[in-house]
Design a protein around this motif. Structure first.
Motif, PDB file in Angstrom:
ATOM      1  N   UNK A  92      11.667   3.016   0.983  1.00  0.00           N
ATOM      2  CA  UNK A  92      11.582   3.814   2.211  1.00  0.00           C
ATOM      3  C   UNK A  92      10.248   4.559   2.346  1.00  0.00           C
ATOM      4  N   UNK A  93       9.860   5.289   1.302  1.00  0.00           N
ATOM      5  CA  UNK A  93       8.692   6.167   1.459  1.00  0.00           C
ATOM      6  C   UNK A  93       7.395   5.359   1.555  1.00  0.00           C
ATOM      7  N   UNK A  94       7.209   4.406   0.629  1.00  0.00           N
ATOM      8  CA  UNK A  94       5.988   3.591   0.664  1.00  0.00           C
ATOM      9  C   UNK A  94       5.946   2.727   1.936  1.00  0.00           C
ATOM     10  N   UNK A  95       7.047   2.056   2.330  1.00  0.00           N
ATOM     11  CA  UNK A  95       7.001   1.322   3.611  1.00  0.00           C
ATOM     12  C   UNK A  95       6.664   2.228   4.802  1.00  0.00           C
ATOM     13  N   UNK A  96       7.148   3.475   4.765  1.00  0.00           N
ATOM     14  CA  UNK A  96       6.817   4.417   5.842  1.00  0.00           C
ATOM     15  C   UNK A  96       5.322   4.677   5.901  1.00  0.00           C
ATOM     16  N   UNK A  97       4.722   4.849   4.727  1.00  0.00           N
ATOM     17  CA  UNK A  97       3.278   5.078   4.699  1.00  0.00           C
ATOM     18  C   UNK A  97       2.502   3.840   5.101  1.00  0.00           C
ATOM     19  N   UNK A  98       3.047   2.676   4.705  1.00  0.00           N
ATOM     20  CA  UNK A  98       2.365   1.420   5.039  1.00  0.00           C
ATOM     21  C   UNK A  98       2.330   1.233   6.565  1.00  0.00           C
ATOM     22  N   UNK A  99       3.410   1.623   7.240  1.00  0.00           N
ATOM     23  CA  UNK A  99       3.452   1.529   8.698  1.00  0.00           C
ATOM     24  C   UNK A  99       2.346   2.391   9.320  1.00  0.00           C
ATOM     25  N   UNK A 100       2.148   3.596   8.759  1.00  0.00           N
ATOM     26  CA  UNK A 100       1.082   4.469   9.259  1.00  0.00           C
ATOM     27  C   UNK A 100      -0.283   3.789   9.131  1.00  0.00           C
ATOM     28  N   UNK A 101      -0.519   3.224   7.932  1.00  0.00           N
ATOM     29  CA  UNK A 101      -1.815   2.601   7.666  1.00  0.00           C
ATOM     30  C   UNK A 101      -2.004   1.363   8.548  1.00  0.00           C
TER      31      UNK A 101
ATOM     32  N   UNK B 189       5.044   3.446  14.612  1.00  0.00           N
ATOM     33  CA  UNK B 189       6.474   3.570  14.897  1.00  0.00           C
ATOM     34  C   UNK B 189       6.973   4.828  14.181  1.00  0.00           C
ATOM     35  N   UNK B 190       7.562   5.786  14.913  1.00  0.00           N
ATOM     36  CA  UNK B 190       7.918   7.055  14.264  1.00  0.00           C
ATOM     37  C   UNK B 190       9.111   6.956  13.323  1.00  0.00           C
ATOM     38  N   UNK B 191       9.943   5.892  13.427  1.00  0.00           N
ATOM     39  CA  UNK B 191      11.189   5.846  12.645  1.00  0.00           C
ATOM     40  C   UNK B 191      10.954   5.788  11.124  1.00  0.00           C
ATOM     41  N   UNK B 192      10.108   4.842  10.644  1.00  0.00           N
ATOM     42  CA  UNK B 192       9.906   4.799   9.183  1.00  0.00           C
ATOM     43  C   UNK B 192       9.415   6.129   8.625  1.00  0.00           C
ATOM     44  N   UNK B 193       8.557   6.804   9.363  1.00  0.00           N
ATOM     45  CA  UNK B 193       8.035   8.088   8.906  1.00  0.00           C
ATOM     46  C   UNK B 193       9.136   9.125   8.798  1.00  0.00           C
ATOM     47  N   UNK B 194      10.046   9.119   9.802  1.00  0.00           N
ATOM     48  CA  UNK B 194      11.141  10.088   9.807  1.00  0.00           C
ATOM     49  C   UNK B 194      12.070   9.842   8.617  1.00  0.00           C
TER      50      UNK B 194
ATOM     51  N   UNK C 259      11.266   8.373   5.838  1.00  0.00           N
ATOM     52  CA  UNK C 259      10.539   8.692   4.604  1.00  0.00           C
ATOM     53  C   UNK C 259      10.589  10.194   4.333  1.00  0.00           C
ATOM     54  N   UNK C 260      10.497  10.989   5.398  1.00  0.00           N
ATOM     55  CA  UNK C 260      10.517  12.447   5.227  1.00  0.00           C
ATOM     56  C   UNK C 260      11.862  12.902   4.653  1.00  0.00           C
ATOM     57  N   UNK C 261      12.957  12.347   5.194  1.00  0.00           N
ATOM     58  CA  UNK C 261      14.297  12.711   4.699  1.00  0.00           C
ATOM     59  C   UNK C 261      14.427  12.361   3.216  1.00  0.00           C
ATOM     60  N   UNK C 262      13.995  11.139   2.863  1.00  0.00           N
ATOM     61  CA  UNK C 262      14.144  10.693   1.480  1.00  0.00           C
ATOM     62  C   UNK C 262      13.251  11.511   0.555  1.00  0.00           C
ATOM     63  N   UNK C 263      12.072  11.851   1.018  1.00  0.00           N
ATOM     64  CA  UNK C 263      11.217  12.568   0.082  1.00  0.00           C
ATOM     65  C   UNK C 263      11.710  14.001  -0.083  1.00  0.00           C
ATOM     66  N   UNK C 264      12.391  14.511   0.944  1.00  0.00           N
ATOM     67  CA  UNK C 264      13.029  15.806   0.775  1.00  0.00           C
ATOM     68  C   UNK C 264      14.145  15.754  -0.275  1.00  0.00           C
TER      69      UNK C 264
END
Ligand code: HEC
Length: 395
Positions: A193-202, A212-217, A219-224
């Motif tokens: 989740x977290x790394x794929x979220x960052x990969x989407x940003x890059x 796409x805002x979903x992976x980032x959202x 990732x934030x929940x999981x990293x919390x």
């Protein structure tokens, strides 16, 4: 020789696990701290969310966080993921070497359920895999929009897992599997989740589009979650040195209580920069530790003043039930040196360690390990009585 090799495999893996674990959790603590301490108010360049000055190791550092992303992707971008992956790999290897290769001694507790070694290992592995599946489904369920409820459900799930494992496996193995399950959830969060979220940003930046805002959202929940799970996991990793925790009659409840303390302390460090008055949380955590200490205190069983046990009888019990492992040269397969550095071949050592032995063998049933030596309840009661006499005499 073979046992000696296992011991060094254990040593090497444990050392590696600790190093990469520190690197992972250290980086994670550092970035959390950075996020909380960013100066978001003073003057800064456009597109910069905040900055921070620090001095360390003889040099000044100036860090900036971007509101979204830099205008162009830098040539060298550092990711933080191998710290997590190697912690998981070394931890899994350690679980195999320490617990699974000697499952009859370390995982099975015949006084609870007479599982054979493979069944016990199966229960352990299934608990880890199932935990990730359950946790991941919970995070994708409608609960994801109710973060507090979700957190409570996750907490209850792991407490229930601790209870279930404590009914099936040795108490020590129950604890370590809860730790392994939580650790696996944390690493899987990074990987899936977290790394794929960052990969989407890059990728979005490279393709010049809005991310796409979903992976980032997600990732934030999981990293919390990872942030709050850290302290409970770290406790579990050192718990095997403390039989009064895992060996308690309600070891799972002790674990849940200590985890709640860990979560609360983590919460304090997350909010203290905005809520300076939150220090009461630390005071409450300290009070809870005292309460748990009190709750886990060994009970002295009142056997009446008349009964006494002489040293020769106690010595026979120790020789028959303990020294297969606790000897300078153990005869128990799988042991190269006396466990916990404790050789119980002469009764003077037994007397000096009376309190420790009482804790592991009488107050909790964590020794003899997996009751491999078949200690009877009568022997336990007799040894207990003799130990009580020694403890009284030394006061
Ligand atoms: C099958 C092997 C085995 C047998 C038999 C055994 N032990 Fe142990 N014992 C261990 C191991 C392994 C450890 C180390 C646990 C650890 O890594 O913390 C240990 C640790 C201990 C400790 C230290 C616990 C602590 O951390 O304070 C005590 C005390 C102890 N054993 C007492 C006994 C007594 C008393 C008996 C006999 C009634 C006994 N053991 C029988 C394997 C055994």
């Amino acid at each position: 020789m073979e046992n000696h090799v296992y011991e060094w495999l254990n040593l090497t893996l444990r050392w590696i696990h600790m190093i990469v674990g520190i690197a992972w959790i250290g980086a994670s603590f550092y970035f959390n701290w950075l996020e909380n301490r960013l100066d978001r108010l003073s003057e800064r360049a456009p597109g910069i969310a905040g900055q921070l000055w620090a001095v360390h190791g003889g040099g000044f550092y100036h860090l900036q966080k971007f509101e979204v992303a830099p205008p162009a992707l830098p040539e060298h971008l550092h990711w933080f993921k191998w710290e997590a992956y190697t912690t998981w790999m070394s931890g899994t290897a350690l679980l195999v070497v320490v617990y699974y290769l000697n499952a009859r001694a370390f995982v099975v507790d015949p006084s609870k359920v007479e599982l054979d070694a493979y069944m016990a290992i199966g229960v352990g592995v299934a608990s880890i895999v199932a935990s990730w599946i359950v946790y991941d489904l919970l995070c994708k369920s409608p609960l994801k929009n109710m973060p507090i409820t979700l957190a409570i459900v996750i907490f209850v799930y792991f407490a229930a897992l601790a209870l279930a494992l404590d009914l099936l496996l040795s108490s020590r193995a129950a604890y370590i599997h809860v730790g392994a399950a939580i650790g696996t959830v944390m690493v899987a969060n990074v990987f899936f989740v977290i790394i794929p979220g960052q990969r989407e940003l890059v990728d979005a930046l490279k393709q010049n589009r809005e991310p796409d805002p979903v992976p980032g959202r997600n990732a934030l929940l999981r990293s919390r979650h990872n942030n709050y799970l850290t302290l409970p996991v770290l406790f579990i990793m050192i718990s095997s040195h403390f039989p009064s925790t895992y060996g308690h009659a309600h070891g799972w409840a002790v674990l849940a209580a200590l985890s709640a303390v860990g979560v609360a302390v983590r919460h304090y460090f997350n909010i203290r920069h905005v809520k300076p008055k939150a220090a009461w949380i630390l005071a409450a955590a300290f009070a809870a530790m005292v309460a748990i200490m009190w709750y886990t205190a060994p009970e002295r069983i009142d056997r009446g003043a008349a009964a006494t046990v002489n040293e020769a009888d106690a010595a026979v019990i120790v020789r028959e039930r303990c020294t297969a492992c606790h000897a300078a040269e153990p005869t128990q397969p799988g042991f190269a040196s006396p466990p916990a550095g404790l050789s119980l071949e002469d009764m003077e050592t037994v007397k000096t360690n009376a309190e420790r032995i009482y804790m592991s063998t009488i107050a909790t049933n964590t020794m003899p390990l997996g009751n491999l030596t078949g200690m009877t309840e009568t022997e336990r009661a007799l040894l207990g009585l003799w130990l009580e006499q020694q403890i009284e005499a030394s006061r």
